[in-house]
Design a protein around this motif. Structure first.
Motif, PDB file in Angstrom:
ATOM      1  N   TYR A 118      28.471  -7.657 -29.408  1.00  0.00           N
ATOM      2  CA  TYR A 118      28.576  -6.229 -29.717  1.00  0.00           C
ATOM      3  C   TYR A 118      27.735  -5.415 -28.741  1.00  0.00           C
ATOM      4  O   TYR A 118      28.031  -4.261 -28.464  1.00  0.00           O
ATOM      5  N   ALA A 119      26.688  -6.018 -28.202  1.00  0.00           N
ATOM      6  CA  ALA A 119      25.896  -5.326 -27.177  1.00  0.00           C
ATOM      7  C   ALA A 119      26.748  -5.215 -25.907  1.00  0.00           C
ATOM      8  O   ALA A 119      27.621  -6.039 -25.662  1.00  0.00           O
ATOM      9  N   HIS A 120      26.481  -4.156 -25.137  1.00  0.00           N
ATOM     10  CA  HIS A 120      27.263  -3.950 -23.917  1.00  0.00           C
ATOM     11  C   HIS A 120      26.604  -4.699 -22.771  1.00  0.00           C
ATOM     12  O   HIS A 120      25.836  -4.121 -22.000  1.00  0.00           O
ATOM     13  N   LYS A 121      26.916  -5.987 -22.656  1.00  0.00           N
ATOM     14  CA  LYS A 121      26.277  -6.816 -21.632  1.00  0.00           C
ATOM     15  C   LYS A 121      27.044  -6.746 -20.316  1.00  0.00           C
ATOM     16  O   LYS A 121      28.248  -6.982 -20.276  1.00  0.00           O
TER      17      LYS A 121
ATOM     18  N   CYS B  60      30.137   2.586 -25.740  1.00  0.00           N
ATOM     19  CA  CYS B  60      29.685   3.384 -26.873  1.00  0.00           C
ATOM     20  C   CYS B  60      28.173   3.216 -26.962  1.00  0.00           C
ATOM     21  O   CYS B  60      27.680   2.166 -27.362  1.00  0.00           O
ATOM     22  N   THR B  61      27.448   4.236 -26.519  1.00  0.00           N
ATOM     23  CA  THR B  61      25.994   4.107 -26.521  1.00  0.00           C
ATOM     24  C   THR B  61      25.319   5.374 -27.005  1.00  0.00           C
ATOM     25  O   THR B  61      25.572   6.427 -26.443  1.00  0.00           O
ATOM     26  N   PRO B  62      24.523   5.295 -28.077  1.00  0.00           N
ATOM     27  CA  PRO B  62      24.336   4.111 -28.896  1.00  0.00           C
ATOM     28  C   PRO B  62      25.652   3.695 -29.573  1.00  0.00           C
ATOM     29  O   PRO B  62      26.528   4.518 -29.771  1.00  0.00           O
ATOM     30  N   ASN B  63      25.701   2.426 -29.906  1.00  0.00           N
ATOM     31  CA  ASN B  63      26.953   1.861 -30.405  1.00  0.00           C
ATOM     32  C   ASN B  63      27.097   2.067 -31.910  1.00  0.00           C
ATOM     33  O   ASN B  63      26.131   2.007 -32.661  1.00  0.00           O
ATOM     34  N   ASN B  64      28.322   2.314 -32.319  1.00  0.00           N
ATOM     35  CA  ASN B  64      28.665   2.481 -33.729  1.00  0.00           C
ATOM     36  C   ASN B  64      29.726   1.434 -34.054  1.00  0.00           C
ATOM     37  O   ASN B  64      30.700   1.349 -33.315  1.00  0.00           O
ATOM     38  N   PRO B  65      29.609   0.616 -35.069  1.00  0.00           N
ATOM     39  CA  PRO B  65      28.696   0.678 -36.217  1.00  0.00           C
ATOM     40  C   PRO B  65      27.471  -0.241 -36.132  1.00  0.00           C
ATOM     41  O   PRO B  65      26.906  -0.580 -37.176  1.00  0.00           O
ATOM     42  N   THR B  66      27.025  -0.614 -34.937  1.00  0.00           N
ATOM     43  CA  THR B  66      25.917  -1.571 -34.871  1.00  0.00           C
ATOM     44  C   THR B  66      24.551  -0.903 -34.700  1.00  0.00           C
ATOM     45  O   THR B  66      23.535  -1.439 -35.142  1.00  0.00           O
ATOM     46  N   GLY B  67      24.521   0.242 -34.009  1.00  0.00           N
ATOM     47  CA  GLY B  67      23.266   0.978 -33.887  1.00  0.00           C
ATOM     48  C   GLY B  67      22.462   0.667 -32.627  1.00  0.00           C
ATOM     49  O   GLY B  67      21.506   1.376 -32.316  1.00  0.00           O
TER      50      GLY B  67
ATOM     51  N   SER C  85      17.805   0.027 -34.291  1.00  0.00           N
ATOM     52  CA  SER C  85      18.726   1.166 -34.289  1.00  0.00           C
ATOM     53  C   SER C  85      18.314   2.306 -33.368  1.00  0.00           C
ATOM     54  O   SER C  85      17.156   2.733 -33.365  1.00  0.00           O
ATOM     55  N   TYR C  86      19.285   2.838 -32.632  1.00  0.00           N
ATOM     56  CA  TYR C  86      19.105   4.017 -31.784  1.00  0.00           C
ATOM     57  C   TYR C  86      19.953   5.174 -32.310  1.00  0.00           C
ATOM     58  O   TYR C  86      20.264   6.108 -31.563  1.00  0.00           O
TER      59      TYR C  86
ATOM     60  N   ASN D 198      21.509   7.328 -36.224  1.00  0.00           N
ATOM     61  CA  ASN D 198      21.055   7.833 -37.521  1.00  0.00           C
ATOM     62  C   ASN D 198      21.426   6.895 -38.676  1.00  0.00           C
ATOM     63  O   ASN D 198      21.471   7.310 -39.828  1.00  0.00           O
ATOM     64  N   PHE D 199      21.722   5.652 -38.332  1.00  0.00           N
ATOM     65  CA  PHE D 199      22.025   4.648 -39.362  1.00  0.00           C
ATOM     66  C   PHE D 199      21.360   3.336 -38.978  1.00  0.00           C
ATOM     67  O   PHE D 199      20.828   3.202 -37.860  1.00  0.00           O
ATOM     68  N   ILE D 200      21.366   2.379 -39.893  1.00  0.00           N
ATOM     69  CA  ILE D 200      20.846   1.055 -39.579  1.00  0.00           C
ATOM     70  C   ILE D 200      21.835   0.013 -40.082  1.00  0.00           C
ATOM     71  O   ILE D 200      22.503   0.220 -41.103  1.00  0.00           O
ATOM     72  N   THR D 201      21.957  -1.069 -39.339  1.00  0.00           N
ATOM     73  CA  THR D 201      22.875  -2.137 -39.725  1.00  0.00           C
ATOM     74  C   THR D 201      22.090  -3.352 -40.183  1.00  0.00           C
ATOM     75  O   THR D 201      21.281  -3.897 -39.423  1.00  0.00           O
ATOM     76  N   TYR D 202      22.280  -3.696 -41.440  1.00  0.00           N
ATOM     77  CA  TYR D 202      21.681  -4.906 -42.007  1.00  0.00           C
ATOM     78  C   TYR D 202      22.672  -6.055 -41.844  1.00  0.00           C
ATOM     79  O   TYR D 202      23.865  -5.890 -42.120  1.00  0.00           O
ATOM     80  N   LEU D 203      22.160  -7.194 -41.416  1.00  0.00           N
ATOM     81  CA  LEU D 203      23.020  -8.382 -41.242  1.00  0.00           C
ATOM     82  C   LEU D 203      22.624  -9.422 -42.286  1.00  0.00           C
ATOM     83  O   LEU D 203      21.436  -9.746 -42.419  1.00  0.00           O
ATOM     84  N   PHE D 204      23.587  -9.941 -43.008  1.00  0.00           N
ATOM     85  CA  PHE D 204      23.272 -10.880 -44.090  1.00  0.00           C
ATOM     86  C   PHE D 204      23.492 -12.327 -43.674  1.00  0.00           C
ATOM     87  O   PHE D 204      24.359 -12.630 -42.843  1.00  0.00           O
ATOM     88  N   ASP D 205      22.725 -13.208 -44.278  1.00  0.00           N
ATOM     89  CA  ASP D 205      23.003 -14.646 -44.097  1.00  0.00           C
ATOM     90  C   ASP D 205      23.984 -15.077 -45.188  1.00  0.00           C
ATOM     91  O   ASP D 205      24.489 -14.260 -45.952  1.00  0.00           O
ATOM     92  N   GLU D 206      24.226 -16.388 -45.275  1.00  0.00           N
ATOM     93  CA  GLU D 206      25.273 -16.868 -46.177  1.00  0.00           C
ATOM     94  C   GLU D 206      24.956 -16.653 -47.670  1.00  0.00           C
ATOM     95  O   GLU D 206      25.835 -16.781 -48.526  1.00  0.00           O
ATOM     96  N   ASN D 207      23.722 -16.305 -47.991  1.00  0.00           N
ATOM     97  CA  ASN D 207      23.366 -16.065 -49.396  1.00  0.00           C
ATOM     98  C   ASN D 207      23.815 -14.695 -49.917  1.00  0.00           C
ATOM     99  O   ASN D 207      23.814 -14.451 -51.118  1.00  0.00           O
TER     100      ASN D 207
END
Lengths: 364, 364
Positions: free
Chosen positions: B137-140, B159-166, B302-303, B305-314
């Protein structure tokens, strides 16, 4: 960079000149400018609408409900159709764009009257489609059928009442064309000015109910004219669900503003403003007819909120429009439509007084 | 009726769930709904903007000045470019649509990051173009260059900052990609959230001035986020005149409302609201970072006005979003982006309190 080939052939739409331009170019005070060029409602904004805007001025940061649930419910009730039969556009203009993009390509053609709403051609050209026009600006059955049989157009545009000419096609004639056309051609019945035609003569009233039974017909309506909401950009298309579903694929999210959504809902509740608009119009348009007769100017019998004056070789529509513009009176020159004529929005009594005074001087 | 083939392949955009829906479906009072799903400005509407709306509530019947002379002048001054370098859209969204329609067809491809703004894909698919995505998702740089060389895409979206990753891409990296790409590929630098990135770290600030020298680059900005005007639908594209002129051919007349035009002009004059928005944001986002760390949840720096939380398998993002929705807390589930995560708009202190309270219960 290589752009799509269709772009080579596109002219941009020439909007009616805004008051701001006259103020900037000719130094006329905004209050002294009379704009009768864009068929805006001369009464102004419905006070009930202005109230909705004022009370919601502090939610400009919120996106609208993109399902448009409440507006569709209001339109469903108004027109006796289902919510699934409705698509909302930023003006009925945008619905025309969806239609064009869903159906047209470089192999298709579209059929329309000799002089009609300019955006049909522009949206069709954006898709590379070929433009076919009948000989008359009136929507004559024989002319449409002849061209239909010859070109098998993908779309037929029936603009009734017609803009910028002001004439209308009767319900009987609209249905006759629809019945004679094969299901692979979409018929767009553009009723942007329908409220005025229906009030003048019920034989010219075409409603979504008349058309919803046909799976290749879409009715277009707008809040811009009789409802006096031109600046809010809300229109709609009504058709069978299957067609609406396809058009939805071309609809961008949040295609009308939060305030536009709220005022359109309010407008559906309030018939009295439309009635007052029509009453003023019917009273004032008589003055334009009388003035034309007294000055030997031809005009097209109008079913809309404007009137089209046609000039003979002694008068030039461009010269007249330019002369009026310098005096702060903005009307629509029809030279770009190939006509030596002008389209004048029927204004308030005072606006019309100003128009007649300047116009009489300019043509004398 | 036969629709264009591209329609078979189009999914419609899923907008953030509106407050109205939660009210309708779960019977929660509007005042108890906390919407942190659409990156709307939590401060609300700038009072100076609300004032402009209220004072112009009675000109809803008038079309806007379609030349947008005054807004272009304000943007020209703000970004040190000419009026001819600017095109206005109903949101920067609509400028994306113009770009797509001017450049793409069934032979083209477009390149974008693995997870980015959904409308790039939708508008490209409307034109039948092929979608190419990098792995991250990062622009490498390396990933973009590899795909660029392989597919020769017509458009590259940064898309910088990127949406929906931040996350964001530094100016240095953006320019490195631009410098490595041939002139026949358009590079879209979408800075919808740029104000937040620029305030956080100036190495991430990309401005129109950085880009205007390239004839194959367009910068997109919007009034929807830091300016708090999401509901008014105004964005812009800034590029060399030649490109803007082509995009204009796809612009419908009156593509923003009369009130939208006036508030955008006002917004250009008032930096203090943007500054206050950023200050609130910078203070409140720390709570989201702290909460995540304390609860063992990963997040993307995040860069925006939102933050993206990433979940593990739980934890399952769909279950969590649905559970919160029933409690009147709307956030954005990222499952449709192929991520087990959620995007949360940073709200006001009170909104964030409500979020943390419910979220803690839901994940426990």
């Amino acid at each position: 960079m290589k752009f799509n080939k269709v772009l080579e052939n596109i002219q941009t739409y020439e909007a009616g000149k805004p008051i701001e331009l006259v103020v900037r170019e000719f130094g006329i005070a905004p209050k002294d400018v009379v704009k009768l060029a864009s068929n805006e409602n001369p009464i102004g904004t419905n006070p009930a609408i202005a109230k909705v805007i004022r009370s919601n001025a502090d939610i400009a940061h919120l996106y609208p409900d993109d399902s448009m649930f409440e507006l569709k419910a209001a339109l469903s009730q108004k027109f006796d159709v289902n919510g699934d039969n409705i698509i909302i556009g930023a003006g009925s203009d945008q619905v025309l764009e969806f239609i064009s993009r869903a159906l047209l390509n470089e192999e298709s053609s579209v059929l329309m009257s000799a002089v009609t709403f300019a955006m049909y051609e522009i949206y069709a050209k954006q898709m590379g489609a070929k433009i076919i026009r009948t000989e008359s600006y009136a929507h004559k059955y024989d002319e449409f059928m002849e061209a239909y049989r010859k070109y098998q157009p993908k779309i037929i545009y029936l603009c009734t009442p017609n803009n910028p000419t002001g004439d209308a096609t009767s319900r009987e004639d609209v249905l006759k064309i629809i019945e004679s056309v094969d299901k692979d051609t979409l018929i767009v019945v553009d009723g942007a000015y329908m409220e005025y035609a229906a009030a003048k003569d019920e034989r010219y009233a075409v409603t979504p109910t008349d058309l919803i039974g046909y799976d290749n017909v879409i009715y277009l309506g707008t809040f811009s004219k009789a409802h006096g909401l031109g600046g809010m950009r809300v229109g709609y298309g009504i058709a069978q669900e299957k067609l609406i579903k396809e058009l939805y694929k071309m609809r961008p999210p949040f295609n009308i503003t939060t305030l536009s959504l709220l005022v359109a809902i309010e407008a559906c509740k309030d018939d009295s403003f439309v009635e007052a608009s029509i009453a003023l119009h019917q009273e004032q348009i008589k003055r334009y007819e009388t003035f034309a007769k007294e000055n030997g100017i031809s005009y097209i019998e109008s079913y809309t909120n404007f009137i089209t004056y046609l000039f003979d070789e002694n008068l030039d529509s461009t010269e007249i429009s330019d002369a009026l513009l310098k005096r702060g009176v903005i009307i629509r020159n029809l030279a770009s439509y190939g006509m030596n004529g002008v389209r004048i929005t029927i204004g308030t009594e005072v606006q019309n007084d100003v128009f007649f005074r300047h116009f009489a001087e300019v043509i004398s």
